[in-house]
Design a protein around this motif. Structure first.
Motif, short mmCIF file in Angstrom:
data_model
loop_
_atom_site.label_atom_id
_atom_site.label_comp_id
_atom_site.label_asym_id
_atom_site.label_seq_id
_atom_site.Cartn_x
_atom_site.Cartn_y
_atom_site.Cartn_z
N PRO A 6 0.81 -1.23 0.00
CA PRO A 6 0.00 0.00 0.00
C PRO A 6 0.84 1.27 0.00
N ALA A 7 2.11 1.19 0.40
CA ALA A 7 3.02 2.34 0.38
C ALA A 7 4.35 1.89 -0.20
N LEU A 8 4.81 2.59 -1.25
CA LEU A 8 6.05 2.21 -1.92
C LEU A 8 6.89 3.44 -2.20
N ALA A 9 8.20 3.25 -2.26
CA ALA A 9 9.12 4.32 -2.61
C ALA A 9 10.39 3.70 -3.18
N SER A 10 11.03 4.43 -4.07
CA SER A 10 12.29 3.98 -4.64
C SER A 10 13.41 4.90 -4.17
N GLY A 11 14.65 4.49 -4.40
CA GLY A 11 15.78 5.32 -4.06
C GLY A 11 15.90 5.59 -2.57
N TYR A 12 16.33 6.81 -2.23
CA TYR A 12 16.49 7.19 -0.84
C TYR A 12 15.15 7.20 -0.10
N GLY A 13 14.07 7.34 -0.84
CA GLY A 13 12.75 7.33 -0.23
C GLY A 13 12.41 6.01 0.44
N ALA A 14 13.05 4.93 0.01
CA ALA A 14 12.80 3.63 0.64
C ALA A 14 13.24 3.63 2.10
N GLN A 15 14.22 4.50 2.44
CA GLN A 15 14.67 4.61 3.83
C GLN A 15 13.96 5.72 4.60
N LEU A 16 13.63 6.82 3.92
CA LEU A 16 13.09 7.98 4.63
C LEU A 16 11.57 8.14 4.51
N ALA A 17 11.02 7.80 3.36
CA ALA A 17 9.59 8.03 3.15
C ALA A 17 8.72 6.87 3.62
N ILE A 18 9.19 5.64 3.44
CA ILE A 18 8.38 4.47 3.81
C ILE A 18 7.99 4.48 5.29
N PRO A 19 8.90 4.79 6.24
CA PRO A 19 8.47 4.82 7.65
C PRO A 19 7.34 5.82 7.90
N ILE A 20 7.35 6.94 7.18
CA ILE A 20 6.28 7.94 7.34
C ILE A 20 4.96 7.39 6.80
N ARG A 58 4.05 4.26 6.31
CA ARG A 58 3.54 3.07 7.00
C ARG A 58 2.87 3.40 8.33
N LYS A 59 3.06 4.62 8.80
CA LYS A 59 2.34 5.01 10.01
C LYS A 59 0.84 5.10 9.74
N ILE A 60 0.47 5.48 8.52
CA ILE A 60 -0.95 5.60 8.20
C ILE A 60 -1.43 4.45 7.32
N ALA A 61 -0.50 3.70 6.73
CA ALA A 61 -0.90 2.56 5.89
C ALA A 61 -0.01 1.36 6.18
N SER A 71 -5.78 -1.11 6.11
CA SER A 71 -5.82 0.29 6.54
C SER A 71 -6.09 1.26 5.40
N VAL A 72 -5.95 0.80 4.16
CA VAL A 72 -6.13 1.68 3.01
C VAL A 72 -7.55 2.22 2.94
N THR A 73 -8.53 1.42 3.35
CA THR A 73 -9.94 1.84 3.28
C THR A 73 -10.24 3.01 4.21
N LYS A 74 -9.36 3.27 5.18
CA LYS A 74 -9.57 4.36 6.13
C LYS A 74 -8.85 5.65 5.72
N ILE A 75 -8.09 5.59 4.62
CA ILE A 75 -7.31 6.76 4.19
C ILE A 75 -8.08 7.52 3.13
N THR A 76 -8.28 8.81 3.34
CA THR A 76 -8.94 9.66 2.35
C THR A 76 -7.92 10.20 1.35
N LYS A 77 -8.42 10.74 0.26
CA LYS A 77 -7.53 11.30 -0.75
C LYS A 77 -6.73 12.47 -0.18
N GLU A 78 -7.36 13.30 0.62
CA GLU A 78 -6.67 14.45 1.21
C GLU A 78 -5.56 14.01 2.15
N GLN A 79 -5.82 12.98 2.94
CA GLN A 79 -4.78 12.46 3.85
C GLN A 79 -3.60 11.89 3.06
N ALA A 80 -3.89 11.19 1.98
CA ALA A 80 -2.82 10.61 1.17
C ALA A 80 -1.97 11.70 0.53
N ILE A 81 -2.61 12.74 0.03
CA ILE A 81 -1.85 13.84 -0.59
C ILE A 81 -0.97 14.53 0.43
#
Length: 262
Positions: free
Chosen positions: A170-184, A186-189, A194-204
Motif C-alpha cells: 500500500p506504500a512504496l518508494a524507490s531510491g532514498y525514499g525507501a529509507q526515509l519516506a516508507i516509515p512515514i 507506513r504510520k498511516i498505511a 488500513s487503506v480503506t480508512k485513508i482519504t484522498k486528502e490524507q494521502a496527498i
C-alpha cells in the motif's frame, strides 16, 4: 562543415586524402554495457488511499553530484487510469517511457477492440522487460512504480527494479525514499486493510510531507516535483509543484550565501 566526431581536428579529405576509418568498425572485442549511470533521478513515492493512488517524484536529474537538469518529468501517464514513475538512469527511463510504452500503446490502439491496458498489464510488461535485460547483463538502471486500477477497478500499486524483482504494497518508494519516506507512509498505511480508512486528502498530505523530508535529507532532490492523483475520474497529473513552507529560504538572508558579497 563536417560535424562527424571522427573528423574533428583533422585535415580535409578533399585535400589530404581520405582517412582510414577501419578503427571505427567492430573488431570483435568485448561488448560493453552501462555499469555506472551518469544522469540520474532519485526517489519516487506512492501511497494507496480509499479509491485511488497518489504518486510524486521530484523534477531533478543529477549529473553525478551536480543538480544539472531541473525540469525532468519522471512520472508518465499511460492510458486513462495508469501512471508510471521511474528513478535511476534518465536515458533508460526515456527509453522505457518514449519508446517501449509508446509503442505498446500504439499497437493496442491499432486493435480497436474496446480493450484498454490497465495498470497490472503495464506493470507485468515493464517487469518482464527489466528481467529480460537483466538476463542479458545489459541492465536498465531504473526502479519503477506503477499505479492505477486493475481489471476489477480496484487501486493498484506495485514496484519493479533493474533485477526484475517485483512486489506490491500500500506504500512504496524507490531510491532514498525507501529509507526515509516508507516509515512515514507506513504510520498511516501499515497494511492493505488500513487503506480503506485513508482519504484522498490524507494521502496527498502524507506524500507532500515525504517530498519535504526528502528535499531536506536527500542531496539529489529538489523543491519542485510532479504530483499525480489517480481516482475514478482519471489521472490528475501536475508538474512543477512547489514545496510549501520551505525552511531553507532563511539561507538567502545569510551574509556570504550564494551570489551575495561579504
Amino acid at each position: 562543415m563536417n560535424h562527424t566526431p571522427e573528423n574533428w581536428g583533422r585535415p580535409r579529405d578533399d585535400i589530404y586524402g581520405f582517412y582510414d576509418k577501419s578503427f571505427l568498425q567492430n573488431t570483435g572485442g568485448a561488448q560493453q554495457h552501462t555499469t555506472r549511470p551518469v544522469v540520474t533521478g532519485t526517489s519516487v513515492v506512492a501511497l494507496k488511499y480509499n479509491g485511488g493512488v497518489v504518486m510524486a517524484a521530484d523534477n531533478l536529474a543529477s549529473y553525478g553530484s551536480l543538480a544539472r537538469f531541473t525540469d525532468i518529468k519522471r512520472i508518465k501517464q499511460v492510458g486513462d487510469h495508469t501512471i508510471v514513475g521511474a528513478g535511476g538512469d534518465i536515458s533508460d527511463m526515456q527509453y522505457l517511457f518514449d519508446k517501449l510504452l509508446e509503442s505498446v500503446l500504439i499497437k493496442e490502439e491499432y486493435q480497436n477492440d474496446g480493450h484498454a491496458l490497465r495498470a497490472p498489464h503495464i506493470y507485468s510488461y515493464l517487469a518482464r522487460v527489466l528481467y529480460n535485460r537483466r538476463c542479458k547483463f545489459n541492465f536498465l538502471w531504473n526502479s519503477i512504480l506503477v499505479a492505477g486500477y486493475d481489471d476489477e477497478k480496484k487501486p493498484f500499486l506495485a514496484s519493479a527494479d533493474l533485477l526484475g524483482t517485483r512486489f506490491s504494497s500500500p506504500a512504496l518508494a524507490s531510491g532514498y525514499g525507501a529509507q526515509l519516506a516508507i516509515p512515514i507512509l507506513r504510520k498511516i498505511a501499515p497494511d492493505e486493510a488500513s487503506v480503506t480508512k485513508i482519504t484522498k486528502e490524507q494521502a496527498i498530505e502524507a506524500i507532500k510531507l515525504c517530498m519535504k523530508v526528502l528535499f531536506y535529507r536527500d542531496a539529489r532532490s529538489m523543491n519542485k516535483y510532479s504530483l499525480a492523483v489517480i481516482s475514478e475520474e482519471g489521472v490528475d497529473l501536475t508538474h512543477g509543484v512547489a514545496l510549501e513552507n520551505e525552511s531553507w529560504k532563511f539561507a538567502e538572508t545569510v551574509r556570504g550565501y550564494g551570489a551575495q558579497t561579504v
